[in-house]
Design a protein around this motif. Structure first.
Motif, PDB file in Angstrom:
ATOM      1  N   CYS A 206      -3.981  -7.522   5.083  1.00  0.00           N
ATOM      2  CA  CYS A 206      -5.376  -6.937   4.451  1.00  0.00           C
ATOM      3  C   CYS A 206      -6.248  -7.510   5.113  1.00  0.00           C
ATOM      4  O   CYS A 206      -6.292  -8.337   6.156  1.00  0.00           O
ATOM      5  N   ARG A 207      -7.491  -6.874   4.840  1.00  0.00           N
ATOM      6  CA  ARG A 207      -8.807  -7.368   5.394  1.00  0.00           C
ATOM      7  C   ARG A 207      -9.933  -7.745   4.278  1.00  0.00           C
ATOM      8  O   ARG A 207      -9.901  -7.001   3.294  1.00  0.00           O
ATOM      9  N   ILE A 208     -10.238  -8.900   4.595  1.00  0.00           N
ATOM     10  CA  ILE A 208     -11.135  -9.486   3.471  1.00  0.00           C
ATOM     11  C   ILE A 208     -12.563  -9.769   4.015  1.00  0.00           C
ATOM     12  O   ILE A 208     -12.606 -10.658   5.003  1.00  0.00           O
ATOM     13  N   GLY A 209     -13.548  -8.729   4.131  1.00  0.00           N
ATOM     14  CA  GLY A 209     -14.721  -8.976   4.686  1.00  0.00           C
ATOM     15  C   GLY A 209     -14.467  -8.500   6.189  1.00  0.00           C
ATOM     16  O   GLY A 209     -13.835  -7.333   6.601  1.00  0.00           O
ATOM     17  N   SER A 210     -14.865  -9.334   7.059  1.00  0.00           N
ATOM     18  CA  SER A 210     -14.388  -9.277   8.359  1.00  0.00           C
ATOM     19  C   SER A 210     -13.236  -9.971   9.053  1.00  0.00           C
ATOM     20  O   SER A 210     -12.656  -9.864  10.295  1.00  0.00           O
ATOM     21  N   ASP A 211     -12.423 -10.576   7.948  1.00  0.00           N
ATOM     22  CA  ASP A 211     -11.323 -11.209   8.202  1.00  0.00           C
ATOM     23  C   ASP A 211      -9.902 -10.776   7.919  1.00  0.00           C
ATOM     24  O   ASP A 211      -9.889 -10.042   6.878  1.00  0.00           O
ATOM     25  N   TYR A 212      -9.055 -10.664   8.935  1.00  0.00           N
ATOM     26  CA  TYR A 212      -7.717  -9.990   8.832  1.00  0.00           C
ATOM     27  C   TYR A 212      -6.552 -10.839   8.581  1.00  0.00           C
ATOM     28  O   TYR A 212      -6.726 -12.072   8.944  1.00  0.00           O
ATOM     29  N   VAL A 213      -5.839 -10.774   7.724  1.00  0.00           N
ATOM     30  CA  VAL A 213      -4.786 -11.605   7.339  1.00  0.00           C
ATOM     31  C   VAL A 213      -3.563 -11.035   7.175  1.00  0.00           C
ATOM     32  O   VAL A 213      -3.508 -10.002   6.431  1.00  0.00           O
ATOM     33  N   LYS A 214      -2.579 -11.547   7.832  1.00  0.00           N
ATOM     34  CA  LYS A 214      -1.040 -10.970   7.906  1.00  0.00           C
ATOM     35  C   LYS A 214      -0.171 -11.932   7.633  1.00  0.00           C
ATOM     36  O   LYS A 214      -0.167 -12.896   8.270  1.00  0.00           O
ATOM     37  N   PHE A 215       0.876 -11.767   6.493  1.00  0.00           N
ATOM     38  CA  PHE A 215       1.599 -12.906   6.062  1.00  0.00           C
ATOM     39  C   PHE A 215       3.001 -12.274   5.605  1.00  0.00           C
ATOM     40  O   PHE A 215       3.205 -11.245   5.202  1.00  0.00           O
ATOM     41  N   ASP A 216       4.043 -13.291   5.788  1.00  0.00           N
ATOM     42  CA  ASP A 216       5.374 -12.774   5.437  1.00  0.00           C
ATOM     43  C   ASP A 216       5.682 -13.043   4.085  1.00  0.00           C
ATOM     44  O   ASP A 216       5.261 -13.710   3.331  1.00  0.00           O
ATOM     45  N   GLU A 217       6.728 -12.134   3.528  1.00  0.00           N
ATOM     46  CA  GLU A 217       7.431 -12.292   2.272  1.00  0.00           C
ATOM     47  C   GLU A 217       8.919 -11.931   2.582  1.00  0.00           C
ATOM     48  O   GLU A 217       9.223 -10.799   3.260  1.00  0.00           O
ATOM     49  N   PHE A 218       9.926 -12.649   2.020  1.00  0.00           N
ATOM     50  CA  PHE A 218      11.005 -12.045   2.025  1.00  0.00           C
ATOM     51  C   PHE A 218      11.650 -11.958   0.563  1.00  0.00           C
ATOM     52  O   PHE A 218      11.273 -12.500  -0.664  1.00  0.00           O
ATOM     53  N   ILE A 219      12.446 -11.120   0.458  1.00  0.00           N
ATOM     54  CA  ILE A 219      13.116 -10.492  -0.687  1.00  0.00           C
ATOM     55  C   ILE A 219      14.642 -10.470  -0.648  1.00  0.00           C
ATOM     56  O   ILE A 219      15.093 -10.131   0.478  1.00  0.00           O
ATOM     57  N   THR A 220      15.309 -11.148  -1.646  1.00  0.00           N
ATOM     58  CA  THR A 220      16.905 -11.082  -1.461  1.00  0.00           C
ATOM     59  C   THR A 220      17.212  -9.693  -2.011  1.00  0.00           C
ATOM     60  O   THR A 220      16.807  -9.073  -2.807  1.00  0.00           O
ATOM     61  N   ALA A 221      18.804  -9.399  -2.268  1.00  0.00           N
ATOM     62  CA  ALA A 221      19.369  -8.064  -2.613  1.00  0.00           C
ATOM     63  C   ALA A 221      19.647  -8.279  -4.253  1.00  0.00           C
ATOM     64  O   ALA A 221      20.134  -7.438  -4.835  1.00  0.00           O
TER      65      ALA A 221
END
Length: 347
Positions: A206-221
């Motif tokens: 996502c982009r919040i103002g001028s800052d970009y953020v990328k983060f991980d999420e894991f999902i099981t079955a």
């Protein structure tokens, strides 16, 4: 259990309060290293949409026991990345769980910033950035009924107390596949078709103002079993003698840690909400809905009899160990089943 993959941050929680902005030759105070989360955000405009690029937000904390613990965006410790020890002369030695060993030199610090060198160059870590105001992302299985049989998809939800830039809120499934999420009252949502239900990693960006953020999420079955719409027997009717009261019934869903949610919104416009409940237990599968029913939103008195509305029952499977009354419950969802019907009141 899902978890954000934040295991690479070496200097996760250093609190070097013994130094100031002007300190050139500070001494590392190991007695004050614990209890603080340090953030390292390597996301830029160049890599924000790349799934394979590993430059993601990382949050770690040094524990008094000598463990390095990964922390997710909700402040929950969800992993142990390795162990640390003080080598003296501002040197930290880290033994990672994957077998890698690294040495870091702490070069400078303030109460809000930490600069280290890993031999490849400097890295700057800071306490929680101002633009990360309750930022959270969740991936979960969404089960909708197609021709009377439930069909699974992947669902996504991301929210933040600060506004995010439209067109830059993404769920990354691979380098070739991403989903642009839509804004529903500052909660961004989206879905994607899948070939099979399996353990997998999602990356939110996502982009919040001028800052970009990328983060991980894991999902099981873990998901609801396949079912037919007739198995649910979802019915609603106006109570005799009470024209403004709806009586709703359904059969219990299989699964552990399952709760329910009721909503009313304008037909074809999920963002135009007139009623939204919190999560509640089965209680014999009966629910009474009127203008006095307690919920997060209740604007049923504003229903226009000339318009059509949708009544939706959602069965919600929470992640293991998450309580339904927790403030993080609706950002720790494992799977949902949506059942809809025409809303009857005001007709």
């Amino acid at each position: 259990m899902k978890k954000l993959g934040m295991l690479g941050l070496i200097v996760g929680s250093l609190w070097l309060g013994s130094c100031s902005d002007d300190d050139k030759d500070f001494m590392l105070d190991v007695n004050r290293m614990t209890g603080v989360d340090w953030y390292y955000n390597r996301t830029t405009s160049k890599n924000y949409s790349s799934f394979s690029d590993e430059n993601v937000l990382e949050i770690n904390r040094f524990d008094k026991s000598g463990e390095i613990k990964g922390v997710d965006l909700r402040g929950v410790i969800d992993s142990v990345a390795g162990t640390w020890r003080d080598e003296g002369e501002n040197i930290l030695a880290v033994d990672w769980k994957n077998g890698n060993a690294e040495t870091w030199t702490v070069e400078n610090c303030t109460s809000k910033k930490l600069v280290v060198n890993n031999g490849w160059g400097e890295r700057e870590y800071i306490t929680k950035p101002s633009y990360l105001e309750n930022l959270t992302g969740d991936a979960f299985w969404v089960n909708k009924f197609v021709d009377g049989v439930s069909k699974p998809q992947l669902g996504f939800r991301i929210s933040n107390d600060r506004s995010m830039r439209a067109g830059f809120v993404l769920a990354l499934l691979s380098d070739d596949e991403s989903v642009k999420l839509k804004n529903y009252n500052n909660v961004w949502k989206g879905e994607a078709d899948i070939s099979r239900v399996e353990d997998r990693r999602i990356r939110f960006s996502c982009r919040i103002g001028s800052d970009y953020v990328k983060f991980d999420e894991f999902i099981t079955a873990d998901n609801f079993p396949s079912m037919r719409l007739t198995d649910i027997d979802f019915t609603s009717s106006i109570k005799a003698g009470y024209p403004n009261q709806l009586e709703i019934e359904w059969n219990k869903f299989e699964g552990e840690n399952v709760y329910y949610k009721m909503e009313v919104y304008s037909k074809d416009n999920e963002a135009d909400v007139y009623f939204e409940s919190g999560l509640f237990s089965y209680d014999n599968g009966k629910y009474t809905l009127n203008e006095s029913t307690i919920g997060k939103i209740n604007k049923l008195n504003k229903i226009d009899s000339k318009k059509e509305y949708t009544l939706r029952l959602t069965a919600v499977m929470l992640e293991p160990g998450v309580a339904s009354n927790s403030v993080i419950a609706e950002s720790r969802i494992q799977a949902v089943v949506y059942v809809t019907a025409k809303y009857l009141l005001g007709k």
